[in-house]
Design an enzyme around this catalytic site. Structure first.
Site, PDB file in Angstrom:
ATOM      1  N   GLU A 156       1.170  -0.643  -0.171  1.00 38.92           N
ATOM      2  CA  GLU A 156       0.151   0.521   0.226  1.00 38.92           C
ATOM      3  C   GLU A 156       0.868   1.106   0.323  1.00 38.92           C
ATOM      4  O   GLU A 156       1.492   1.470   1.064  1.00 38.92           O
ATOM      5  CB  GLU A 156      -0.865  -0.034   1.599  1.00 38.92           C
ATOM      6  CG  GLU A 156      -2.167   0.853   0.937  1.00 38.92           C
ATOM      7  CD  GLU A 156      -2.663   0.909   2.453  1.00 38.92           C
ATOM      8  OE1 GLU A 156      -2.171   0.657   3.361  1.00 38.92           O
ATOM      9  OE2 GLU A 156      -3.895   1.724   2.244  1.00 38.92           O
ATOM     10  N   HIS A 215      -8.524   0.291  -1.118  1.00 39.22           N
ATOM     11  CA  HIS A 215      -9.442   0.811   0.034  1.00 39.22           C
ATOM     12  C   HIS A 215     -10.001   2.170   0.058  1.00 39.22           C
ATOM     13  O   HIS A 215      -9.483   3.219  -1.231  1.00 39.22           O
ATOM     14  CB  HIS A 215      -8.491   1.014   1.077  1.00 39.22           C
ATOM     15  CG  HIS A 215      -8.003   0.508   2.172  1.00 39.22           C
ATOM     16  ND1 HIS A 215      -6.763   0.462   3.053  1.00 39.22           N
ATOM     17  CD2 HIS A 215      -8.672  -1.074   1.702  1.00 39.22           C
ATOM     18  CE1 HIS A 215      -6.438  -1.001   2.768  1.00 39.22           C
ATOM     19  NE2 HIS A 215      -7.783  -2.058   3.034  1.00 39.22           N
ATOM     20  N   GLU A 250     -11.968   1.833   4.365  1.00 36.49           N
ATOM     21  CA  GLU A 250     -11.086   1.640   5.966  1.00 36.49           C
ATOM     22  C   GLU A 250     -10.988   3.270   6.475  1.00 36.49           C
ATOM     23  O   GLU A 250     -10.774   4.501   5.647  1.00 36.49           O
ATOM     24  CB  GLU A 250      -9.652   1.364   5.449  1.00 36.49           C
ATOM     25  CG  GLU A 250      -8.890   1.635   6.428  1.00 36.49           C
ATOM     26  CD  GLU A 250      -7.275   1.313   5.812  1.00 36.49           C
ATOM     27  OE1 GLU A 250      -6.955   0.666   6.141  1.00 36.49           O
ATOM     28  OE2 GLU A 250      -7.158   1.994   5.294  1.00 36.49           O
TER      29      GLU A 250
HETATM   30  C1  LER Z   1      -3.606   1.095   6.230  1.00 39.40           C
HETATM   31  O1  LER Z   1      -4.308   0.185   5.432  1.00 39.40           O
HETATM   32  C2  LER Z   1      -3.599   2.665   6.272  1.00 39.40           C
HETATM   33  O2  LER Z   1      -4.607   2.882   4.923  1.00 39.40           O
HETATM   34  C3  LER Z   1      -2.779   3.294   6.393  1.00 39.40           C
HETATM   35  O3  LER Z   1      -2.906   4.556   6.784  1.00 39.40           O
HETATM   36  C4  LER Z   1      -2.147   2.797   7.938  1.00 39.40           C
HETATM   37  O4  LER Z   1      -0.819   3.648   7.911  1.00 39.40           O
HETATM   38 MN    MN Z   2      -5.568   1.501   3.985  1.00 44.71          MN
END
Ligand code: LER
Ligand code: MN
Length: 278
Positions: A156, A215, A250
């Site tokens: 990510e 996300h 998220e």
């Molecule tokens: C986790 O998916 C994320 O987006 C981050 O901000 C974790 O620190």
């Molecule tokens: Mn995330």
């Protein structure tokens, strides 16, 4: 046009990470998600060995809710494990923890294992080359293990205020190219993209088939619709890449968890419907 696949991140009550709406891994959480319309659940656990696997699988089957991804950042946030720690024993522990997540994934339908902050937090530019080398070494170990188990890893890109290692899609794609492993892709998060990407849609197009998970949160990390991201062109571009995975919320549980979850579902569903009718 593909199916509307949408999930929410779910964690347990001990989690310190803020932007998660469902903070109990329970039948009640799954029932609440299901009632709103979600058809999957992303699980964020610190340590897979904390979970009663048999009971967990039975619960997923009972509610017909597949696991869409496994978040791993709590191993860093709460246990201090990272791929760039100066202590090789800690780095090995971080790799071992990801291997546990890979094993767990293999038991719950092979959702992607997320590589977020477990790669490590660093801000000093002078330290970046050595940290990058350490991160890559750990990543290769994890990806080789995951490949044996037929599991994918999703790195990510995370905004600059959380770490200086892999902030945007360009850096993520360069890393993947350097490592040259098919089971490593990207998790794109609209909250981070809004901060780092020059043009979100273009970055999504460039990431293309390397997008393993997605996300959503708005610019203020609230539910989509509460900030200023224009989600219509973003999702249009995502689906244009052929993405058939889940869109996973998220985000902050504000103004309250139920409203945040409903807003996420309703807002994204309207956009999906609009794109389907184009
Ligand atoms: C986790 O998916 C994320 O987006 C981050 O901000 C974790 O620190
Ligand atoms: Mn995330």
């Amino acid at each position: 046009m593909n199916k509307f696949n949408i999930s929410m991140v779910c964690t347990d009550s001990t989690a310190r990470f803020g932007p998660i709406v469902f903070r109990e891994i329970s039948a009640e959480s799954l029932a609440r998600m299901k009632a709103i319309g979600f058809n999957g659940v992303e699980i964020n656990i610190k340590d897979p060995s904390d979970i009663n696997l048999k009971a967990f699988i039975e619960m997923l089957e009972q509610w017909d809710m597949p696991v869409t991804a496994l978040g791993t950042g709590r191993a860093f946030g709460e246990d201090g494990l990272s791929f760039i720690d100066p202590d090789p024993k800690i780095r090995q522990k971080a790799v071992d923890r990801i291997k546990q997540h890979v094993d767990f994934s293999g038991r719950v339908g092979r959702p992607v294992v997320i590589i977020g902050l477990i790669r490590g937090k660093i801000f000093d530019p002078v330290s970046i080359p050595r940290a990058t080398a350490r991160m890559e070494e750990c990543l290769v170990k994890c990806a080789e293990y995951a490949r044996e188990a037929n599991v994918k890893l999703a790195i990510e890109p995370i905004n600059r205020y959380e770490t200086a290692l892999i902030n945007d899609v360009k850096q993520g794609l360069e890393l993947i190219d350097r490592l040259g492993m098919d089971n490593i892709g990207l998790l794109l998060d609209t909250f981070h993209m809004n901060i780092e990407e020059p043009v979100i849609e273009e970055s999504i197009r460039k990431a293309g088939k390397r997008i393993f998970h997605f996300h959503v949160a708005d610019s203020n990390r609230r539910a989509p619709g509460y900030g200023h991201i224009d989600f219509l062109p973003v999702l249009r571009e995502l689906y244009a890449t052929g993405y058939e995975g889940f869109i996973s919320g998220e985000l902050l549980p504000v103004p309250d968890p139920e409203t945040a979850a409903r807003k996420t579902y309703d807002f994204m569903k309207d956009i999906f419907t609009a794109i389907s009718n184009e």
